[in-house]
Design an enzyme around this catalytic site. Structure first.
Site, PDB file in Angstrom:
ATOM      1  N   TYR A 193      -3.585   4.813  17.436  1.00  0.00           N
ATOM      2  CA  TYR A 193      -4.053   3.598  16.754  1.00  0.00           C
ATOM      3  C   TYR A 193      -5.224   2.929  17.489  1.00  0.00           C
ATOM      4  O   TYR A 193      -5.425   1.719  17.344  1.00  0.00           O
ATOM      5  CB  TYR A 193      -2.895   2.611  16.600  1.00  0.00           C
ATOM      6  N   PHE A 206      -2.036  -7.731  15.580  1.00  0.00           N
ATOM      7  CA  PHE A 206      -0.731  -7.087  15.395  1.00  0.00           C
ATOM      8  C   PHE A 206      -0.565  -5.818  16.233  1.00  0.00           C
ATOM      9  O   PHE A 206       0.488  -5.181  16.196  1.00  0.00           O
ATOM     10  CB  PHE A 206      -0.486  -6.771  13.907  1.00  0.00           C
ATOM     11  N   ARG A 257      -2.850   9.837   0.689  1.00  0.00           N
ATOM     12  CA  ARG A 257      -2.940   8.366   0.747  1.00  0.00           C
ATOM     13  C   ARG A 257      -2.451   7.737  -0.567  1.00  0.00           C
ATOM     14  O   ARG A 257      -1.796   6.700  -0.556  1.00  0.00           O
ATOM     15  CB  ARG A 257      -4.387   7.927   1.019  1.00  0.00           C
ATOM     16  N   THR A 297      -1.303   0.006   2.178  1.00  0.00           N
ATOM     17  CA  THR A 297      -0.768  -0.287   3.519  1.00  0.00           C
ATOM     18  C   THR A 297       0.352  -1.325   3.473  1.00  0.00           C
ATOM     19  O   THR A 297       1.394  -1.150   4.103  1.00  0.00           O
ATOM     20  CB  THR A 297      -1.915  -0.800   4.429  1.00  0.00           C
ATOM     21  N   ARG A 305       5.606   4.059  -0.289  1.00  0.00           N
ATOM     22  CA  ARG A 305       5.792   2.682   0.194  1.00  0.00           C
ATOM     23  C   ARG A 305       6.225   1.754  -0.939  1.00  0.00           C
ATOM     24  O   ARG A 305       7.054   0.857  -0.733  1.00  0.00           O
ATOM     25  CB  ARG A 305       4.506   2.182   0.843  1.00  0.00           C
ATOM     26  N   ASN A 334       6.460  -0.174   7.284  1.00  0.00           N
ATOM     27  CA  ASN A 334       6.048   0.549   6.069  1.00  0.00           C
ATOM     28  C   ASN A 334       6.305   2.061   6.104  1.00  0.00           C
ATOM     29  O   ASN A 334       5.686   2.826   5.375  1.00  0.00           O
ATOM     30  CB  ASN A 334       4.602   0.195   5.694  1.00  0.00           C
TER      31      ASN A 334
HETATM   32  P1  DAT Z   1      -2.526   2.524   7.050  1.00  0.00           P
HETATM   33  O1  DAT Z   1      -1.243   2.789   7.795  1.00  0.00           O
HETATM   34  O2  DAT Z   1      -2.292   2.331   5.592  1.00  0.00           O
HETATM   35  O3  DAT Z   1      -3.595   3.544   7.350  1.00  0.00           O
HETATM   36  P2  DAT Z   1      -3.973   0.748   8.869  1.00  0.00           P
HETATM   37  O4  DAT Z   1      -4.536   1.990   9.481  1.00  0.00           O
HETATM   38  O5  DAT Z   1      -4.932  -0.313   8.466  1.00  0.00           O
HETATM   39  O6  DAT Z   1      -3.085   1.111   7.579  1.00  0.00           O
HETATM   40  O7  DAT Z   1      -2.913   0.083   9.851  1.00  0.00           O
HETATM   41  C1  DAT Z   1      -2.016   0.900  10.578  1.00  0.00           C
HETATM   42  C2  DAT Z   1      -0.658   0.257  10.563  1.00  0.00           C
HETATM   43  O8  DAT Z   1      -0.716  -0.997  11.221  1.00  0.00           O
HETATM   44  C3  DAT Z   1      -0.100  -0.047   9.171  1.00  0.00           C
HETATM   45  O9  DAT Z   1       0.520   1.060   8.573  1.00  0.00           O
HETATM   46  C4  DAT Z   1       0.871  -1.133   9.475  1.00  0.00           C
HETATM   47  C5  DAT Z   1       0.199  -1.899  10.602  1.00  0.00           C
HETATM   48  N1  DAT Z   1      -0.543  -3.029  10.059  1.00  0.00           N
HETATM   49  C6  DAT Z   1      -1.719  -3.001   9.382  1.00  0.00           C
HETATM   50  N2  DAT Z   1      -2.106  -4.226   9.016  1.00  0.00           N
HETATM   51  C7  DAT Z   1      -1.153  -5.063   9.482  1.00  0.00           C
HETATM   52  C8  DAT Z   1      -0.957  -6.463   9.431  1.00  0.00           C
HETATM   53  N3  DAT Z   1      -1.835  -7.259   8.847  1.00  0.00           N
HETATM   54  N4  DAT Z   1       0.158  -6.962  10.018  1.00  0.00           N
HETATM   55  C9  DAT Z   1       1.051  -6.180  10.618  1.00  0.00           C
HETATM   56  N5  DAT Z   1       0.933  -4.836  10.705  1.00  0.00           N
HETATM   57  C10 DAT Z   1      -0.146  -4.290  10.146  1.00  0.00           C
HETATM   58 MG    MG Z   2      -4.650   3.978   9.045  1.00  0.00          MG
END
Ligand code: DAT
Ligand code: MG
Length: 154
Positions: free
Chosen positions: A53, A61, A89, A95, A106, A116
């Site tokens: 990440y 977060f 996706r 998300t 989801r 999620n």
């Molecule tokens: P995705 O998992 O759909 O690719 P992302 O890469 O933007 O989404 O974020 C990775 C993960 O981080 C996501 O699955 C859950 C967490 N996350 C994202 N936005 C968040 C938020 N606003 N508050 C809390 N957790 C969050």
């Molecule tokens: Mg992502």
């Protein structure tokens, strides 16, 4: 079909494992016609999750995300097929499960963004990076499913 060799990195997160959703999630990708080429059951380190990440390191977060993701075992996988990154996706849904359409993983199986249940690569490039992070080359298997000729046109 060369285009059908696209790969994506999908992972059942700790809450998906604890809630007994591993089989259900695998079934969706399997039934769709995608090909499983790698899978493991592992309790990931914070170090690995921080790399996974890395793009989100400055988000408020991020610490909570790393804590949640390292709170138990996960099921990382590699799935292969035509447009599997984009379609994967779509199968996951938005998300935030509050915005995920019914019929998506989801949308059907979880409620809050911080729980999620599943990860999916957002581009072919990030899929390559993520696959390299979670699997060695030897762990990703080249094979031809018996039904392949019935999933794709000639
Ligand atoms: P995705 O998992 O759909 O690719 P992302 O890469 O933007 O989404 O974020 C990775 C993960 O981080 C996501 O699955 C859950 C967490 N996350 C994202 N936005 C968040 C938020 N606003 N508050 C809390 N957790 C969050
Ligand atoms: Mg992502």
């Amino acid at each position: 079909m060369a285009e059908a060799r696209e790969r994506t990195f999908i992972m059942v997160k700790p809450d998906g494992v604890q809630r007994g959703l591993v089989g259900k999630i695998i079934k969706r990708f399997e039934s769709k016609g995608f090909k499983l080429v790698a899978l493991k059951f592992t309790w990931p380190s914070e170090e690995l999750l921080k790399k996974h990440y890395a793009d989100l390191a400055t988000k408020p977060f991020f610490p909570g995300l790393v804590k949640y993701m390292s709170s138990g075992p996960v099921v990382p996988m590699v799935w292969e097929g035509l447009n599997v990154v984009k379609t994967g996706r779509v199968m996951l849904g938005a998300t935030n499960p509050a915005d995920s359409a019914p019929g998506t993983i989801r949308g059907d199986l979880c409620i809050q963004v911080g729980r999620n249940i599943i990860h999916g690569s957002d581009s072919v490039e990030s899929a390559k990076k993520e696959i390299g992070l979670w699997f060695t080359e030897k762990e990703v298997i080249n094979w031809k499913p018996a039904n392949e000729g019935w999933v794709y046109e000639d």
